[in-house]
Design a protein around this motif. Structure first.
Motif, PDB file in Angstrom:
ATOM      1  N   UNK A 379     -25.812  13.160 -37.987  1.00 33.76           N
ATOM      2  CA  UNK A 379     -26.970  13.357 -37.025  1.00 33.76           C
ATOM      3  C   UNK A 379     -28.018  14.577 -37.240  1.00 33.76           C
ATOM      4  N   UNK A 380     -28.238  14.749 -38.503  1.00 29.75           N
ATOM      5  CA  UNK A 380     -28.862  15.854 -39.260  1.00 29.75           C
ATOM      6  C   UNK A 380     -30.448  15.872 -38.692  1.00 29.75           C
ATOM      7  N   UNK A 382     -33.411  14.130 -36.427  1.00 28.58           N
ATOM      8  CA  UNK A 382     -33.533  13.613 -35.209  1.00 28.58           C
ATOM      9  C   UNK A 382     -34.089  11.969 -35.119  1.00 28.58           C
ATOM     10  N   UNK A 407     -28.536   6.754 -23.482  1.00 28.22           N
ATOM     11  CA  UNK A 407     -28.349   8.301 -23.599  1.00 28.22           C
ATOM     12  C   UNK A 407     -27.121   8.601 -24.432  1.00 28.22           C
ATOM     13  N   UNK A 410     -22.392  13.865 -26.695  1.00 25.91           N
ATOM     14  CA  UNK A 410     -21.855  14.394 -27.743  1.00 25.91           C
ATOM     15  C   UNK A 410     -20.533  13.770 -28.001  1.00 25.91           C
ATOM     16  N   UNK A 411     -20.034  13.682 -29.065  1.00 26.18           N
ATOM     17  CA  UNK A 411     -18.801  13.052 -29.545  1.00 26.18           C
ATOM     18  C   UNK A 411     -17.799  13.565 -28.606  1.00 26.18           C
ATOM     19  N   UNK A 412     -16.679  12.895 -28.366  1.00 30.62           N
ATOM     20  CA  UNK A 412     -15.410  13.327 -27.409  1.00 30.62           C
ATOM     21  C   UNK A 412     -15.805  13.748 -25.937  1.00 30.62           C
TER      22      UNK A 412
ATOM     23  N   UNK B   6     -25.112  21.116 -39.002  1.00 35.21           N
ATOM     24  CA  UNK B   6     -25.697  20.822 -37.905  1.00 35.21           C
ATOM     25  C   UNK B   6     -24.835  20.364 -36.938  1.00 35.21           C
ATOM     26  N   UNK B   8     -24.727  18.537 -32.888  1.00 33.08           N
ATOM     27  CA  UNK B   8     -25.441  17.783 -31.945  1.00 33.08           C
ATOM     28  C   UNK B   8     -24.781  18.163 -30.611  1.00 33.08           C
ATOM     29  N   UNK B   9     -26.076  18.622 -29.888  1.00 36.64           N
ATOM     30  CA  UNK B   9     -25.773  19.350 -28.535  1.00 36.64           C
ATOM     31  C   UNK B   9     -26.658  18.623 -27.298  1.00 36.64           C
ATOM     32  N   UNK B  10     -25.593  18.193 -25.978  1.00 33.78           N
ATOM     33  CA  UNK B  10     -26.363  18.035 -25.172  1.00 33.78           C
ATOM     34  C   UNK B  10     -27.305  19.077 -24.531  1.00 33.78           C
ATOM     35  N   UNK B  11     -28.346  18.416 -23.949  1.00 40.80           N
ATOM     36  CA  UNK B  11     -29.510  19.330 -23.428  1.00 40.80           C
ATOM     37  C   UNK B  11     -29.195  19.917 -22.092  1.00 40.80           C
ATOM     38  N   UNK B  15     -24.502  25.137 -23.506  1.00 46.54           N
ATOM     39  CA  UNK B  15     -24.235  24.597 -24.738  1.00 46.54           C
ATOM     40  C   UNK B  15     -24.272  25.412 -25.745  1.00 46.54           C
ATOM     41  N   UNK B  36     -33.744  21.979 -32.618  1.00 45.47           N
ATOM     42  CA  UNK B  36     -34.790  21.124 -32.458  1.00 45.47           C
ATOM     43  C   UNK B  36     -34.518  20.213 -31.386  1.00 45.47           C
ATOM     44  N   UNK B  41     -31.073  15.769 -25.916  1.00 45.15           N
ATOM     45  CA  UNK B  41     -30.206  16.461 -26.761  1.00 45.15           C
ATOM     46  C   UNK B  41     -30.997  17.315 -27.746  1.00 45.15           C
ATOM     47  N   UNK B  43     -30.469  19.228 -31.640  1.00 42.39           N
ATOM     48  CA  UNK B  43     -29.854  19.394 -32.868  1.00 42.39           C
ATOM     49  C   UNK B  43     -30.073  20.733 -33.388  1.00 42.39           C
ATOM     50  N   UNK B  45     -29.555  23.441 -35.995  1.00 40.26           N
ATOM     51  CA  UNK B  45     -28.989  23.860 -37.497  1.00 40.26           C
ATOM     52  C   UNK B  45     -28.927  24.919 -37.919  1.00 40.26           C
ATOM     53  N   UNK B  63     -16.791  20.833 -30.866  1.00 39.77           N
ATOM     54  CA  UNK B  63     -18.316  20.397 -31.150  1.00 39.77           C
ATOM     55  C   UNK B  63     -18.120  19.355 -32.440  1.00 39.77           C
ATOM     56  N   UNK B  64     -19.119  18.691 -32.519  1.00 32.38           N
ATOM     57  CA  UNK B  64     -19.253  17.645 -33.660  1.00 32.38           C
ATOM     58  C   UNK B  64     -20.279  18.309 -34.746  1.00 32.38           C
ATOM     59  N   UNK B  65     -19.608  18.538 -35.790  1.00 36.60           N
ATOM     60  CA  UNK B  65     -20.487  19.293 -36.859  1.00 36.60           C
ATOM     61  C   UNK B  65     -20.583  18.219 -38.192  1.00 36.60           C
ATOM     62  N   UNK B  66     -21.812  18.181 -38.618  1.00 33.79           N
ATOM     63  CA  UNK B  66     -21.729  17.693 -39.993  1.00 33.79           C
ATOM     64  C   UNK B  66     -22.509  18.505 -41.034  1.00 33.79           C
TER      65      UNK B  66
END
Lengths: 433, 139
Positions: A379-380, A382, A407, A410-412, B6, B8-11, B15, B36, B41, B43, B45, B63-66
């Motif tokens: 998900x890097x 958009x 919508x 977030x995972x989990x 990176x 992913x965050x809910x807006x 958070x 961004x 949501x 993103x 970085x 959190x979920x991180x890549x």
């Protein structure tokens, strides 16, 4: 009344008519529908009853029977006698198809004409039919009923709300037929256009296809200055025209000369006395194309005891406010959360965790599916996420025939559960009365 | 080539604070942070000194991180410095997905971080053009 000779028939005579028609039905389905022959044989019942009470020992029909017979397995006549096909929404495995003979369509038109007459309609009226025309039974069902009654029928179907308002104003519509939530949207749009809904020529409305409350009725009547009645039907039994309120608005008269209605205990499946709640079960007495015997609707309601002041002798079904399964009705379309799950499981990048969140935005249902981004999604970028969301949205719209906002969450973040997952969060408040 | 995290965050409020606090508690020092946003949501970085530790710390906090490979280059401190670099990539048909800049501690040089489809090819092209590509430990 459109057909007072039936609608106010003396009950002793009515029950004799029902018994005669029931025996005709049982013979017809035993002879022509393998599913019923097998069911009756397994239950040890012969396709003949001496009294309506004996009917309680007959087997039920459920939605899965119809699904398993997709498309035409439960039809009781050859295809050359079928002149119309309708279906419910859904992906394969969920769709049910219903077929009508010319005779069935004729009866349907009469029953729907009764409904419009109960709303106060006559051949002088101009009916604006904003139910969706197409595979759904709502549009064409109301249409032929209005024509049968002699009304000037406007086949406008749903959508293009500004045009609905313009037509209502210019054509002098006197009766509106659509879902109750759409009616409120039309009223709101009218006001936005500078048109006062109360000043229009509307006098009555026929609303159904989704549950709605007394509060909503009061609102609709107030916003339009009309009398609004509730109508009830389902495609497996007929379409609209199975039952409808009269001006007393204290229950929906079931067309008992064409349907046997039973209320059964949800646990024991035994019929309960009038006044007690249970699952609504219908048997079609006169349909030839795809008759149903003791069809379990999954709707929960009761018979309103006593005689109605309008003079109709048909018993009244109380407004349906709940179901015994997880089916949702979104803007008039039946949706099972499992259909959503099926779509999601077919899309890589989406975890099988989702929640359907229902809310009200103004007068319309707003539906959102919250879908967890899967752990393997990069998900890097958009654009990747946007494309994923667009894909989920498009596939749901294609499978369910209804647009749902998607919508990504977030995972989990969606609650995990040990037992049955709470897939649906209904924040609308009105459906659960 | 640099490892960028990176998330992913809910807006929704709190958070980002929670994310940065998790990093702080883990003793991670961030070099650059870019958020961004879309309506629903964000993103986030992050360039930091210990990406692997940071990833573990964030995952422990739920959190979920890549991890994404990005290119960091030293940007000459003069007008047109960045344009020169981006023109090299553009002329080779390499698309920049996103980019952001920050100034090194001490304020001596600017660093531009960007994401391209073909990282190895882009690095080769930049080096051939005499542009200084930074290693992870140089950032």
């Amino acid at each position: 009344m459109f057909q007072p000779e039936y609608e106010s028939m003396d009950r002793v005579r009515l029950e004799a008519v029902q018994l005669e028609r029931l025996n005709g039905l049982l013979a017809h389905v035993y002879e022509n529908v393998p599913t019923y022959r097998r069911k009756f044989d397994e239950a040890g019942v012969a396709p003949q009853v001496g009294s309506l009470e004996e009917f309680a020992s007959f087997p039920f029909t459920v939605k899965d029977d119809l699904r398993a017979a997709y498309p035409y397995g439960m039809f009781a006549v050859p295809m050359r006698d079928i002149v119309r096909l309708h279906s419910s929404s859904g992906t394969t495995g969920q769709v049910t198809v219903v077929g009508y003979t010319a005779g069935d369509l004729d009866i349907w038109a009469d029953l729907m004409a009764r409904t419009i007459a109960a709303a106060g309609g006559t051949s002088d009226d101009i009916v604006q039919n904003a139910y969706g025309y197409g595979l759904f039974t709502g549009g064409l069902g109301v249409h032929y009923g209005a024509e049968r009654l002699g009304c000037a029928t406007i086949p406008i179907s749903g959508g293009n709300t500004k045009r609905q308002v313009q037509v209502m104003k210019d054509f002098g519509t006197t009766i509106l037929a659509c879902t109750p939530s759409y009616a409120l949207l039309i009223a709101e749009t009218a006001r936005d256009m500078g048109v006062d809904p109360v000043a229009l020529s509307l006098k009555a409305g026929i609303f159904g296809a989704e549950p709605w409350s007394e509060n909503t009725r009061v609102e609709i009547e107030r916003q339009f200055g009309i009398s609004a009645i509730d109508i009830y039907g389902l495609s497996e039994v007929l379409g609209p025209g199975v039952a409808a309120e009269c001006q007393c608005k204290c229950g929906l008269h079931v067309n008992e000369d064409h349907f046997i209605i039973e209320i059964v205990d949800t646990e024991t499946l035994q019929p309960v006395p009038d006044g007690e709640r249970g699952e609504v079960v219908f048997t079609t007495l006169t349909k030839q194309g795809i008759p149903v015997v003791r069809y379990r609707t999954r709707d929960i309601s009761r018979i309103v005891p006593g005689r109605c002041e309008c003079g109709r002798t048909f018993r009244r079904l109380e407004r349906v406010t709940g179901r015994s399964d997880d089916m949702l009705i979104i803007r008039g379309v039946n949706v099972f959360p499992s259909q959503i799950e099926q779509v999601l499981l077919g899309i890589p990048g989406v975890a099988p965790y989702y929640q359907v969140v229902l809310s009200r935005r103004g007068s319309m249902d707003h539906v959102e599916v919250h879908v967890e981004v899967g752990p393997e999604v990069s998900f890097d970028e958009i654009k990747t996420l946007e494309r994923l969301r667009a894909r989920v949205s498009a596939e749901i719209a294609s499978a369910l025939a209804v647009n749902i906002a998607v919508r990504l969450v977030e995972p989990k973040s969606i609650q995990r559960s040990e037992g049955k997952a709470k897939r649906v969060l209904d924040l609308r408040g009105e459906g659960s009365e | 080539m640099v490892k960028q995290l990176t998330v992913f965050l809910e807006n929704s409020p709190g958070r980002l604070a929670r994310l940065t606090r998790s990093l702080g508690d883990a003793g991670v020092n961030m070099r650059a942070l870019m958020v961004a946003d879309t309506a629903e949501f964000g993103v986030v970085r992050i360039i930091c000194d210990r990406p692997e530790d940071a990833k573990s710390a964030l995952e422990e906090s739920g959190f979920s991180v890549s991890v994404t490979d990005v290119i960091a280059v030293a940007v000459p401190d003069r007008p047109g410095g960045l344009a020169d670099i981006l023109e090299v990539l553009g002329s080779e048909g390499m698309n920049v997905e996103y980019a952001y800049c920050f100034v090194e501690p001490g304020g001596e040089a600017a660093v531009d971080v960007f994401r391209v489809e073909r990282v190895a090819d882009a690095m080769r092209v930049l080096e051939e053009a005499g542009i200084r590509v930074l290693r992870a430990d140089e950032v």
